[in-house]
Design an enzyme around this catalytic site. Structure first.
Site, PDB file in Angstrom:
ATOM      1  N   CYS A 130       0.810  -1.223   0.000  1.00 47.98           N
ATOM      2  CA  CYS A 130       0.000   0.000   0.000  1.00 47.98           C
ATOM      3  C   CYS A 130       0.843   1.274   0.000  1.00 47.98           C
ATOM      4  O   CYS A 130       0.335   2.358  -0.259  1.00 47.98           O
ATOM      5  CB  CYS A 130      -0.950   0.001   1.183  1.00 47.98           C
ATOM      6  SG  CYS A 130      -2.030  -1.432   1.214  1.00 47.98           S
ATOM      7  N   HIS A 157      -3.287   7.294   3.026  1.00 53.05           N
ATOM      8  CA  HIS A 157      -3.696   6.013   2.454  1.00 53.05           C
ATOM      9  C   HIS A 157      -5.068   5.654   3.021  1.00 53.05           C
ATOM     10  O   HIS A 157      -5.296   5.741   4.227  1.00 53.05           O
ATOM     11  CB  HIS A 157      -2.654   4.944   2.795  1.00 53.05           C
ATOM     12  CG  HIS A 157      -3.104   3.555   2.469  1.00 53.05           C
ATOM     13  ND1 HIS A 157      -3.697   3.242   1.276  1.00 53.05           N
ATOM     14  CD2 HIS A 157      -3.075   2.394   3.187  1.00 53.05           C
ATOM     15  CE1 HIS A 157      -4.009   1.946   1.265  1.00 53.05           C
ATOM     16  NE2 HIS A 157      -3.643   1.424   2.408  1.00 53.05           N
ATOM     17  N   ASN A 174     -10.138  -0.118   0.648  1.00 52.45           N
ATOM     18  CA  ASN A 174      -8.680  -0.017   0.581  1.00 52.45           C
ATOM     19  C   ASN A 174      -8.218  -0.557  -0.777  1.00 52.45           C
ATOM     20  O   ASN A 174      -8.295  -1.754  -1.010  1.00 52.45           O
ATOM     21  CB  ASN A 174      -8.072  -0.823   1.727  1.00 52.45           C
ATOM     22  CG  ASN A 174      -6.555  -0.790   1.747  1.00 52.45           C
ATOM     23  OD1 ASN A 174      -5.925  -0.338   0.794  1.00 52.45           O
ATOM     24  ND2 ASN A 174      -5.974  -1.273   2.828  1.00 52.45           N
TER      25      ASN A 174
END
Ligand code: COA
Length: 310
Positions: A112, A235, A265
């Protein structure tokens, strides 16, 4: 020579899976997912849409937005942990499809935090005057490595792509400072076996600490104060983690990007995807100071302070 973002683009699959859809498939509830994560729905790519297809779609938009041609690209960096296949890289696949003949190409595996790793890598080539135009893509088809029987992970993730062209910008603009890091001792908390395996509580603790600390570190390195920040793009993993970062920077709610409710996500895609949406919504203006910060499996993390504009 300062490196900055001169063009952006995104791609999201059409198919929406809501929390209510998931309720029908597993022992979960919309209420649990929303209160624990902030996620309401996510996008899932069709079977015949692969990571490279999404990367290409986002890349084409970013190149057009930068007002350059694919042939102008010197390098392509694709941050992904879900490449179509181990090799060739997604970067090489889209190099061919774009017709970016002179571009060097490689994928980056930093989960990520991948888009942060990509931008910061691109910055080095631009600022040493080695290259002029570098395409950085963050893209994932996480639905392919998600165990749809595992409620601990299946409710969290989605598919998407975001892309940026990095190039020289005028003095005082672009990337002002950065931080990158990794801690392999935490690998056991988040990894892929066949599917994603995650120790949610450990990742949560790490993320809350790291997002706040990295954000403050890039401000310090850039000689900026908390009150200089116009916009935060964290994020988009979990609204509670994002809120913790926002509180460390003492920013009001409206100065933080929030797209997690729509997309879940999306790993390496989440920061560029959010950046595109906030620019389209007019929330980021020329000259604004923005902080981008991400964390992920590895464990990895990365943050950037930048002044928006060419
Ligand atoms: N629906 C309903 N219940 C669920 C569930 C779901 N989808 N997923 C887990 N649960 C259950 C658990 O089994 C647990 O039950 P138990 O207490 O009987 O064992 C209970 O909910 C509470 O779990 P807990 O771990 O305390 O929840 P939490 O508040 O920590 O939230 C996460 C869980 C995963 C949302 C949170 O830990 C998180 O976001 N972690 C970070 C994950 C992340 O960001 N990963 C990507 C990194 S890039």
């Amino acid at each position: 020579m300062n490196a900055g973002i001169i063009g952006i683009g995104r791609y999201v699959p059409e198919k929406v899976i809501t929390n209510f859809d998931l309720e029908k498939r597993m022992d979960t509830s919309d209420e649990w997912i929303r209160t624990r994560t902030g996620i309401e729905e996510r996008r899932i790519a069709a079977d015949d849409v692969n990571t490279s297809h999404m990367a290409l779609a986002a890349a084409e938009k970013a190149i057009a937005d930068a007002k350059i041609e694919p042939a102008d690209l010197d390098m392509i960096l694709v941050a992904t942990v879900t490449p179509d296949r181990p090799f060739p890289s997604v970067a090489c696949m889209i190099q061919e499809q774009l017709g970016a003949k002179k571009a060097a190409a490689m994928d980056i595996s930093a989960a990520c935090a991948g888009f942060m790793y990509g931008l910061i890598t691109a910055k080095q080539f631009i600022e040493t005057n080695s290259y002029k135009h570098i395409l950085v893509v963050g893209v994932e088809k996480l639905s392919r490595i998600t165990d749809w029987e595992d409620r601990n992970t299946a409710v969290l993730f989605g598919d998407a792509a975001g892309a940026a062209v990095v190039g020289p910008v005028s003095e005082g603009k672009g990337i002002l400072s950065f931080e990158l890091g990794a801690d392999g001792t935490g690998a056991k908390h988040l990894y892929q076996d066949e599917y994603i395996i995650m120790n949610g509580r450990e990742v949560f603790k790490f993320a809350v600490r790291q997002m706040g600390e990295s954000s403050l570190n890039v401000l310090r390195k850039a000689g900026l104060k908390k009150e200089d920040v116009d916009f935060l793009i964290p994020h988009q993993a979990n609204i509670r983690i994002m809120e913790a970062a926002r509180e460390r920077l003492e920013l009001p709610v409206e100065k933080m990007s929030k797209t997690v409710h729509k997309y879940g996500n999306t790993s390496a895609a989440s920061i560029p995807l959010s950046l595109v949406e906030e620019l389209e919504a007019g929330k980021i203006k020329d000259g604004d100071v923005i902080v981008m910060v991400g964390f992920g499996g590895g464990l990895t993390w990365g943050a950037i302070a930048m002044r928006w504009g060419r």
